[in-house]
Design a protein around this motif. Structure first.
Motif, PDB file in Angstrom:
ATOM      1  N   UNK A 118      71.429  85.276 -77.934  1.00 20.45           N
ATOM      2  CA  UNK A 118      71.473  85.535 -76.293  1.00 20.45           C
ATOM      3  C   UNK A 118      70.366  86.509 -75.723  1.00 20.45           C
ATOM      4  N   UNK A 119      69.119  86.620 -76.392  1.00 24.03           N
ATOM      5  CA  UNK A 119      67.915  87.105 -75.612  1.00 24.03           C
ATOM      6  C   UNK A 119      67.563  86.498 -74.329  1.00 24.03           C
ATOM      7  N   UNK A 120      67.201  87.393 -73.422  1.00 23.85           N
ATOM      8  CA  UNK A 120      66.480  86.721 -72.249  1.00 23.85           C
ATOM      9  C   UNK A 120      65.595  87.354 -71.875  1.00 23.85           C
ATOM     10  N   UNK A 121      64.845  87.094 -70.641  1.00 28.70           N
ATOM     11  CA  UNK A 121      63.568  87.283 -70.330  1.00 28.70           C
ATOM     12  C   UNK A 121      63.196  88.940 -70.357  1.00 28.70           C
ATOM     13  N   UNK A 122      64.109  89.628 -69.885  1.00 30.41           N
ATOM     14  CA  UNK A 122      63.598  91.250 -70.059  1.00 30.41           C
ATOM     15  C   UNK A 122      63.782  91.694 -71.543  1.00 30.41           C
ATOM     16  N   UNK A 123      64.534  91.024 -72.434  1.00 24.44           N
ATOM     17  CA  UNK A 123      64.390  91.030 -73.854  1.00 24.44           C
ATOM     18  C   UNK A 123      62.822  90.743 -74.417  1.00 24.44           C
ATOM     19  N   UNK A 124      62.586  89.651 -73.741  1.00 30.74           N
ATOM     20  CA  UNK A 124      60.922  89.221 -74.245  1.00 30.74           C
ATOM     21  C   UNK A 124      59.958  90.122 -73.628  1.00 30.74           C
ATOM     22  N   UNK A 125      60.150  90.803 -72.433  1.00 30.80           N
ATOM     23  CA  UNK A 125      59.171  91.707 -71.958  1.00 30.80           C
ATOM     24  C   UNK A 125      59.166  92.924 -72.915  1.00 30.80           C
ATOM     25  N   UNK A 126      60.603  93.475 -73.216  1.00 33.92           N
ATOM     26  CA  UNK A 126      60.520  94.439 -74.087  1.00 33.92           C
ATOM     27  C   UNK A 126      59.930  94.370 -75.487  1.00 33.92           C
ATOM     28  N   UNK A 127      60.005  93.261 -76.032  1.00 35.23           N
ATOM     29  CA  UNK A 127      59.315  92.796 -77.213  1.00 35.23           C
ATOM     30  C   UNK A 127      57.913  92.690 -77.367  1.00 35.23           C
ATOM     31  N   UNK A 128      57.542  92.382 -76.087  1.00 35.41           N
ATOM     32  CA  UNK A 128      56.098  92.235 -75.889  1.00 35.41           C
ATOM     33  C   UNK A 128      55.418  93.621 -75.726  1.00 35.41           C
ATOM     34  N   UNK A 129      56.005  94.370 -75.009  1.00 36.21           N
ATOM     35  CA  UNK A 129      55.615  95.773 -75.019  1.00 36.21           C
ATOM     36  C   UNK A 129      55.691  96.329 -76.346  1.00 36.21           C
ATOM     37  N   UNK A 130      56.510  96.301 -77.050  1.00 32.11           N
ATOM     38  CA  UNK A 130      56.685  96.997 -78.324  1.00 32.11           C
ATOM     39  C   UNK A 130      55.454  96.453 -79.380  1.00 32.11           C
ATOM     40  N   UNK A 131      55.430  95.221 -79.298  1.00 33.89           N
ATOM     41  CA  UNK A 131      54.160  94.585 -80.103  1.00 33.89           C
ATOM     42  C   UNK A 131      52.760  95.158 -79.583  1.00 33.89           C
ATOM     43  N   UNK A 132      52.603  95.362 -78.265  1.00 33.26           N
ATOM     44  CA  UNK A 132      51.517  95.881 -77.660  1.00 33.26           C
ATOM     45  C   UNK A 132      51.296  97.335 -78.332  1.00 33.26           C
TER      46      UNK A 132
END
Length: 448
Positions: A118-132
């Motif tokens: 059930x991940x959505x667009x904000x989850x994707x933003x969070x994942x991107x920032x964590x990887x950054x």
């Protein structure tokens, strides 16, 4: 609108079994409801849900009961699994809970079932920032994919391009009831810190940052796919039949390509993405160590070792191999490293990991390990030497030698399983006593 997007995304998958990873929260409840509506249009669909009870919250029992009631009302079969999350090593509780959850889901549903997340667009933003924050490259910055394979399992994220406001609007429109996990408010967890402290500031300043970062993640994923395609060609030319990596060929590439090739070699073997430091250690030690050295670099629970101008990937060496196994008609011997020796009466063979013996009723068959001083005569050879000399001549890596199953017929070494077997010139004869011995499973000591 949300249902139309969901239906379009799911069109290629409606003919295979589907199961929602259902926590009871809003996101997974919306996903479950969307799937239920899709089945209303396609009654042939096979759908289900799986709930993982972590036991980390005093409300966990209530959440499971809630999930059971919702699924019963929708006519969707629910499978529940309980897991224990124990703190270990330096891994965070959040990461260990996630790992336990995926393992439980994988064990709960059939391998032909696609799991919906059930991940959505904000989850994707969070994942991107964590990887950054972790200093990731294009692979890490690709964040989450809307469809992804892990082993034989297909994971789907149909809502990944949807903002959370769309999910909340849908939940309110259909009067969905969901549970709230109180741990989602604890900003001690990295993701929660981003969700409550950082992302709201970013969205207030740049309202469309969720969609723009999602686009960046897709572009990173596209670039990584192209890079992997190119790297795969180089890796195919360098990888040997036993899975090792040819160093003589590797040194002909630039340092950047060496990193890419070694990284993909490790990923293909199922290891996590190596750190930049680990890659530097592997390349430096493999290229610069003296000729007679045996460098070793640890990656996760594996070791990267060098031998005879090749890189090998090995697991933890098992030093508790049995001294001797006497065959008394058993079908299988299970070794401490997970490999199996399979015994099948009859003549059927030809693979490199099996041998054929012709035995009489009074003959004895035994499997031994590490008897490297015993003399051995390979098939087609007239010379007998201590086994250790043959293994050195055959360039068998030292850490493998004591792990090789040695086959004895009437107390005489007749075969090294996986390397050398007896002469088979008379296999077409009518002798009734053929025994097939096969080594199955890779274990943790031989190359992947």
């Amino acid at each position: 609108m949300l249902f139309n997007d969901f239906r379009a995304f799911m069109a290629p998958y409606i003919h295979q079994p589907l199961s929602v990873a259902y926590s009871g929260g809003m996101d997974s409840h919306v996903l479950l409801h969307l799937l239920w509506r899709l089945r209303e249009q396609h009654p042939f669909m096979q759908i289900g849900a799986v709930h993982v009870h972590h036991g980390l919250s005093p409300n966990a029992d209530q959440w499971q009961s809630h999930c059971e009631r919702v699924c019963q009302a929708l006519g969707i079969a629910l499978t529940s699994r309980r897991v224990k999350v124990l703190m270990k090593g330096r891994q965070s509780l959040e990461a260990q809970a996630r790992e336990a959850r995926y393992q439980a889901i994988d064990e709960a549903v059939g391998t032909d079932t696609a799991v919906l997340l059930g991940q959505h667009q904000r989850d994707q933003l969070e994942s991107f920032l964590l990887q950054l924050k972790r200093g990731a490259g294009p692979r890490g910055l690709s964040a989450m994919a809307d469809s992804q394979r892990s082993g034989d399992r297909l994971y789907l994220r149909p809502l990944l391009q949807q903002p959370p406001s769309s999910l909340r609007q849908y939940a309110q429109e259909f009067a969905l009831q969901w549970v709230e996990d109180e741990s989602n408010l604890h900003t001690g967890f990295e993701r929660n810190f981003l969700r409550h402290e950082i992302v709201p500031l970013l969205e207030a300043r740049w309202p469309h940052i969720g969609s723009t970062v999602a686009r960046s993640a897709r572009l990173c994923a596209e670039q990584q796919t192209l890079l992997d395609e190119c790297t795969s060609g180089h890796l195919a030319r360098l990888r040997q039949k036993d899975g090792s990596l040819c160093l003589k060929g590797l040194v002909g590439f630039s340092l950047s390509w060496q990193r890419q090739i070694v990284r993909l070699w490790l990923l293909d073997a199922g290891l996590p993405v190596p750190t930049e430091k680990q890659l530097e250690q592997i390349i430096r030690q493999a290229m610069q160590a003296r000729e007679d050295a045996a460098p070793s670099v640890k990656v996760a629970n594996w070791q990267v070792r060098r031998f005879q101008q090749r890189l090998y990937l090995t697991g933890s060496i098992v030093n508790t191999m049995p001294e001797e196994l006497i065959w008394r008609g058993e079908k299988v011997f299970v070794l401490p490293d997970g490999r199996r020796l399979e015994f099948t009466p009859g003549y059927k063979g030809g693979e490199s990991n099996e041998i054929l013996l012709n035995i009489a009723q009074e003959d004895s068959v035994a499997v031994c390990f590490a008897r490297l001083n015993d003399r051995f005569t390979p098939a087609g050879s007239r010379h007998s030497k201590p086994l250790k000399q043959w293994l050195k001549l055959w360039r068998v890596p030292p850490w493998q030698r004591s792990q090789l199953p040695l086959i004895y017929l009437n107390h005489r070494l007749v075969a090294v399983l996986g390397l050398e077997g007896p002469e088979l010139a008379d296999t077409e004869g009518n002798k009734p006593g053929w025994l097939r011995i096969r080594l199955a499973g890779s274990g943790k000591t031989l190359p992947s």
